[in-house]
Design an enzyme around this catalytic site. Structure first.
Site, PDB file in Angstrom:
ATOM      1  N   GLY A 157       0.775  -1.230   0.000  1.00 46.06           N
ATOM      2  CA  GLY A 157       0.000   0.000   0.000  1.00 46.06           C
ATOM      3  C   GLY A 157       0.805   1.278   0.000  1.00 46.06           C
ATOM      4  O   GLY A 157       0.232   2.367   0.071  1.00 46.06           O
ATOM      5  N   GLU A 199     -12.954  -1.737  28.970  1.00 46.14           N
ATOM      6  CA  GLU A 199     -12.426  -0.647  28.143  1.00 46.14           C
ATOM      7  C   GLU A 199     -12.020   0.540  29.002  1.00 46.14           C
ATOM      8  O   GLU A 199     -11.037   1.228  28.686  1.00 46.14           O
ATOM      9  CB  GLU A 199     -13.472  -0.224  27.108  1.00 46.14           C
TER      10      GLU A 199
END
Length: 688
Positions: free
Chosen positions: A230, A450
């Site tokens: 990429g 989280e």
């Protein structure tokens, strides 16, 4: 009747095959002609092999003479030495089980003819056919001809569109770039300035060779573009094609490889023959590692098809015969597996590293990809470039495209800043899976998990800033804590890596503190943390007890099972005692950082509870909201901001045209498509 019945069974098959051939769009006349010939030959061969004419009894000439003398022959047909006829019904029933027709071979003299005339036998004489031999040869050769044509046809289909001839699979499949196609120039390439300058010099050499040859310089024979996927290697080659003004041949490394031995080498020879005839020219081979891998690795030896192809490529690039005026450009993301003979000067004189762009390069790339995309006035490409460290050119192009699709889905005329932010979240964390229904208990566990990641990152210095925390399922994760570096990192110190491991263990630590239990949600965090600790010990020399030595990764970097040298390989390159010490050091590093996370979260339990409540209420927190929550320890301003966003969303929904059930269903399916899987707690691609 049996032949007709068999033909009726086979005829639908022929028709179905023919129908499949003609329904294709723009079918060439040659293909239709081949199908017509194949069907005709099949019908003819079928009719020949299934002749419905009743077979006659083969008798000896003596039996025929005895039947004539006894008056039991009704008719005969004489053609040279061949005699065909019919017995009387009574004789056929008694002697030949009702089979009246017979055939025999022998001379029918005048005496025998006189006997038959006396007995009034119906005699017929046929003229000798001079062409019977040729007719017999033709009939017997039709099946063979059918098989040959069928073999040629199957070979053409198997080779899949070579140069159009049945046995042309030894020809090169290189495509000559059409000047009428849309060109890519160096103005369309940004972020890789050094690589552009190297290739611009080659283009200038082709346009003005005297500028360099007057000082004894020669044109480079080969250029190898190396870089991660990429980064723009193929785009650079297309830019050279648009700038050079000379014939440009493009081919993939896999196009040289076929099942037939010697085909690859033949295609290499044909490719360079085309190049010599069109010199000066440029030949571009994409993914050259498909054919240029290290020789002697694995099975096959020197007779392996791939190695023969590589040998021919080495000879053509710098062998006994020179290929002046033919420049070879190749691209690969695995330069470590290429054969050393391929990399030496004289073959690839230049090796150009195409690295991911820095912040200025990313800004220029974003400007190129937004040329045809109307963006809002509030969009700051520089800020987007700063927030995407480690993104390659392909990642940035995908980011702009996702933002445009999101804006179009929301019926906007321009792409706004919030569209780019949503697109960045989708690219980094995956699409939101709103269709997943979690229980209240799972939501609570995910919220604390989280929050543990985020708080451990916030309470330590030398960590990446927390960009967003969400308990909305994305990709394969039930929740994501996203960290983005505030700058491009080219070196990672030991303190940064240790603290990153502690951030990864923050989710497991929060579960243990709050619920006095642990879940499988930390599985990926533990995996990434262990791998990073192993690299610290075995590759980066960051362990005081093991020392600054390289022991390689457990899986190794060898591209082949047998290793680069073709040996049986296997096993670790160190003793069992040292392996035990390495495993103990890895366990110590991860355990210490887990204890560090436990200590931080225990000391700030109130902040852990507050952030968990905020996630359960709002489902997602951005960087500003997280900063406010940590400093003020309140949720008032966050509630106000979410209420404003909700009102704004309701106004946009009222302005947007109403959609039917089918459109809503398609949008839901599109939203549920997962993007890239999050890796650990830090999703920035630049971090190892």
């Amino acid at each position: 009747m049996d032949a007709e019945r068999n033909l009726n069974k086979m005829w639908p098959t022929f028709l179905s095959v023919f129908d499949e051939a003609i329904v294709l769009e723009k079918v060439p006349f040659r293909a239709l002609a081949i199908w017509a010939i194949l069907i005709t030959l099949a019908v003819v061969v079928f009719q020949i092999l299934n002749d419905s004419t009743p077979e006659a009894s083969e008798i000896t000439f003596s039996e025929f003479r005895a039947a004539v003398e006894s008056g039991e022959v009704a008719s005969v047909e004489i053609k040279d030495l061949e005699v065909e006829g019919a017995f009387s019904e009574s004789y056929a029933e008694s002697e030949y089980e009702g089979q009246a027709e017979f055939t025999t071979i022998g001379p029918v003299g005048e005496d025998l003819q006189d006997i038959m005339m006396a007995q009034q036998v119906d005699m017929t004489f046929q003229e000798i056919d001079q062409h019977s031999l040729w007719r017999q040869i033709l009939v017997t050769s039709i099946p063979l001809l059918f098989l040959v044509i069928l073999f040629i046809f199957l070979m053409r289909q198997f080779q899949g569109g070579g140069s159009g001839r049945a046995m042309s699979f030894g020809k090169s499949k290189a495509k000559l770039l059409d000047e009428n196609e849309s060109k890519v120039t160096f103005d369309d390439i940004a972020g890789i300035q050094e690589a552009k300058e190297e290739l611009q010099e080659i283009v200038e050499f082709l346009k003005n060779p005297k500028k360099f040859t007057r000082l004894g310089g020669r044109i480079p024979k080969g250029v190898l573009l190396m870089g991660s996927p990429g980064t723009g290697k193929t785009l650079l080659a297309r830019g050279v094609a648009g700038e050079a003004g000379v014939p440009f041949y493009s081919i993939s490394g896999s196009d040289f490889v076929e099942m037939f031995v010697g085909v690859g080498a033949s295609r290499v020879r044909d490719l360079f023959e085309q190049g010599k005839q069109a010199a000066p020219c440029i030949i571009f081979i994409d993914e050259i590692d498909a054919v240029g891998r290290h020789r002697g690795a694995g099975m096959g030896g020197g007779h392996d098809e791939r190695e023969q192809t590589l040998n021919q490529l080495l000879v053509e690039m710098d062998g006994f015969e020179s290929n002046e005026g033919v420049i070879l450009i190749a691209a690969t993301n695995r330069p470590d597996v290429l054969d050393p003979a391929l990399l030496r000067p004289g073959r690839f004189d230049r090796r150009i590293n195409v690295a991911p762009p820095d912040v200025r390069g990313r800004e220029k790339i974003l400007k190129i990809h937004t040329r045809r995309t109307p963006v809002g006035k509030n969009v700051d490409l520089r800020n987007i470039a700063r927030g995407t460290p480690g993104f390659s050119g392909a990642d940035l192009e995908n980011l702009v495209n996702e933002a445009a699709l999101l804006a179009a889905r929301r019926n906007k005329d321009r792409v706004e800043e919030e569209d780019f932010e949503a697109a960045k979240d989708k690219v980094l964390m995956g699409a939101e899976r709103k269709s997943v229904v979690l229980s209240d208990k799972d939501k609570e566990v995910t919220a604390y998990h989280e929050a543990g990641h985020a708080i451990v990152a916030l309470l330590q210095d030398n960590t990446d800033p927390v960009h967003k925390v969400t308990i909305i399922p994305r990709g394969r994760a039930l929740g994501v804590t996203q960290q983005l570096p505030d700058r491009d990192r080219y070196n990672l110190n030991r303190d940064y890596i240790r603290k990153r491991i502690s951030v990864m263990m923050g989710g497991r630590a929060a579960e243990a503190i709050v619920f006095d239990d642990i879940t499988t949600g930390a599985g990926q965090d533990i995996e990434v943390a262990t791998k990073m600790a192993r690299r610290m010990v075995c590759e980066w020399g960051m362990s005081d007890s093991i020392g600054p030595l390289f022991y390689g990764s457990e899986d190794g970097d060898k591209p082949f099972v047998g290793g680069q040298d073709g040996s049986s390989g296997g096993g670790r390159p160190y003793s069992q005692d040292l392996a035990k010490d390495i495993d103990g050091e890895i366990r110590r590093i991860v355990t210490e950082q887990y204890e560090r996370a436990l200590t931080l979260l225990s000391e700030h339990r109130d902040l852990l509870d507050l952030m968990s409540d905020a996630l359960l209420e709002f489902e997602a927190l951005d960087a500003d909201e997280i900063e406010y929550l940590v400093e003020e320890r309140r949720l008032d301003w966050i509630r106000q901001e979410h209420e404003k966003e909700e009102r704004q969303r309701e106004l946009e929904d009222q302005k947007a045209p109403k959609k039917g059930f089918a459109s809503k269903l398609k949008d839901r399916e599109r939203d549920s498509d997962s993007g890239t899987d999050p890796v650990g707690t830090n999703l920035a691609p630049s971090n190892p």
